[in-house]
Design an enzyme around this catalytic site. Structure first.
Site, PDB file in Angstrom:
ATOM      1  N   GLY A 219      -7.071   3.041  11.748  1.00 31.19           N
ATOM      2  CA  GLY A 219      -7.738   1.918  11.266  1.00 31.19           C
ATOM      3  C   GLY A 219      -8.083   1.638   9.991  1.00 31.19           C
ATOM      4  O   GLY A 219      -8.586   0.348   9.651  1.00 31.19           O
TER       5      GLY A 219
ATOM      6  N   LYS B 133       0.782  -0.951  -0.088  1.00 29.44           N
ATOM      7  CA  LYS B 133       0.011  -0.267  -0.100  1.00 29.44           C
ATOM      8  C   LYS B 133       0.923   1.128   0.083  1.00 29.44           C
ATOM      9  O   LYS B 133       1.935   1.332   0.892  1.00 29.44           O
ATOM     10  CB  LYS B 133      -1.081   0.077   1.166  1.00 29.44           C
ATOM     11  CG  LYS B 133      -1.815  -1.432   1.286  1.00 29.44           C
ATOM     12  CD  LYS B 133      -2.611  -1.425   2.617  1.00 29.44           C
ATOM     13  CE  LYS B 133      -1.772  -1.677   3.705  1.00 29.44           C
ATOM     14  NZ  LYS B 133      -2.523  -1.846   5.144  1.00 29.44           N
TER      15      LYS B 133
ATOM     16  N   CYS C  50      -6.514  -1.815   9.095  1.00 29.35           N
ATOM     17  CA  CYS C  50      -7.373  -2.844   9.773  1.00 29.35           C
ATOM     18  C   CYS C  50      -8.826  -3.147   8.795  1.00 29.35           C
ATOM     19  O   CYS C  50      -9.317  -4.098   8.418  1.00 29.35           O
ATOM     20  CB  CYS C  50      -7.846  -2.587  10.973  1.00 29.35           C
ATOM     21  SG  CYS C  50      -6.499  -2.360  12.111  1.00 29.35           S
TER      22      CYS C  50
END
Length: 268
Positions: free
Chosen positions: A209, A175, A212
Site C-alpha cells: 500500500g 517513483k 496508495c
C-alpha cells in the site's frame, strides 16, 4: 477549513492498500476522507486471489452523489480495473478540472496480480491522464503506460517522466522504488523542469500500500501547495510510515505501513 478529499479506488479487506489505506492517509494528514468504490478484492499481505468489479454506471453514480452534496477539494484515483470504469470516472470528473486530481495508475499488485485490464490502458491514457494534476507511476507502471522497457537508471526515469507529462498531466512523479540500488530516488516532471527527491531504501518487507498511501497524502497536500511542496511533505510522511511499520503485526507477507505513526504514542 478542513479539506474534503475523495478517493476513487478499489477495496483491500486486509486494510493495507486501496480505499482503506487512502482513508487512513487522509485522516493522518488532517483531511476529511470520502470513498467511491470501483472494485472489491479478495486479498491479504500475500496477494490478490479475487476481484469483483463495480458496474461502471454505479461508479459514476457514486461520484455524482458526492459532488452533488459535498465540497470536494481534491480527488485521488487509484484502481480503475477496466475500460468501462475508466470511461465512467473520466466522464464524471470532466466538469471538475478546477480541483487537484492525483492519479495513481494501479496496474499490478505487490504479489504480481494484474489490476488493470490491457484494453483499459488506452482509455486511461486518452481520457484520464489529461485530467491529472499529478500522475504517480512506479517504474513498471510508467513503462506500461508508455509501452517501453522498465527504466533502470535515472536518465531513463527522467525521460519517461517527461514523455508521460507530454500525454497531458500537469506534473508526473516517477517513483524509483524498483531500482536495483540502495537509493530510492523519485523524479518530478513539471512545466518548470525536473526535480529529484532523494531517499535511502528502508530495509523492510512492509511495503503493502505504499503507492496508495503516497498518492493519498499528495491529494491531501495539493490543496494550496505546489506539486514540489506536496511531494516533499508526502514523501516525508510515507518515509515515517514505512520506518514505523515494524510496530504492526499484520499478516505474513508484505505488511502495511503505519499510517498513524505520528499520532499514536511511539507509533504503536
Amino acid at each position: 477549513m478542513i479539506r474534503n478529499v475523495l478517493s476513487i479506488a478499489g477495496s483491500d479487506p486486509s486494510g493495507g492498500a486501496g480505499i482503506q489505506a487512502d482513508l487512513k492517509a487522509f485522516s493522518a494528514r488532517g483531511v476529511y476522507g470520502m470513498a467511491v468504490l470501483t472494485a472489491l478484492t479478495a486479498q491479504n499481505t500475500q496477494g490478490v486471489s479475487g476481484v469483483h468489479l463495480v458496474p461502471p454506471q454505479f461508479v459514476a453514480d457514486q461520484i455524482n452523489a458526492v459532488f452533488a452534496d459535498v465540497r470536494v477539494d481534491a480527488v485521488k484515483i487509484g484502481m480503475i480495473a477496466n475500460a468501462g470504469i475508466a470511461e465512467a470516472v473520466a466522464g464524471a470528473l470532466t466538469d471538475h478540472r478546477d480541483i487537484p486530481i492525483v492519479i495513481d495508475p494501479v496496474m499490478i499488485a505487490k504479489g504480481g496480480a494484474a489490476l488493470l485490464a490491457p484494453e483499459a490502458v488506452d482509455v486511461l491514457t486518452r481520457r484520464l491522464l489529461p485530467l491529472a494534476t499529478l500522475l504517480t507511476p512506479n517504474l513498471p507502471e510508467a513503462a506500461a503506460l508508455l509501452h517501453q522497457p522498465v527504466a533502470t537508471n535515472r536518465a531513463e526515469m527522467a525521460a519517461q517522466a517527461e514523455r508521460l507529462r507530454a500525454l497531458g498531466p500537469a506534473a508526473v512523479l516517477v517513483k524509483g522504488g524498483h531500482l536495483d540500488s540502495d537509493e530510492s530516488p523519485d523524479v518530478l516532471a513539471t512545466a518548470a523542469g525536473l526535480h529529484w527527491f532523494e531517499a535511502r531504501r528502508v530495509p523492510t518487507k512492509n511495503t503493502h500500500g505504499t503507492g496508495c498511501t503516497l498518492s493519498s497524502a499528495l491529494a491531501a497536500e495539493l490543496v494550496g501547495a505546489s506539486a514540489q511542496e506536496a511531494v516533499a511533505i508526502a514523501k516525508e510522511y510515507l518515509a515515517g510510515a514505512v520506518a514505523a511499520s515494524g510496530h504492526l503485526t499484520v499478516g505474513s507477507g508484505h505488511g502495511p505501513v503505519q499510517h498513524f505513526h505520528a499520532l499514536w504514542e511511539d507509533g504503536e
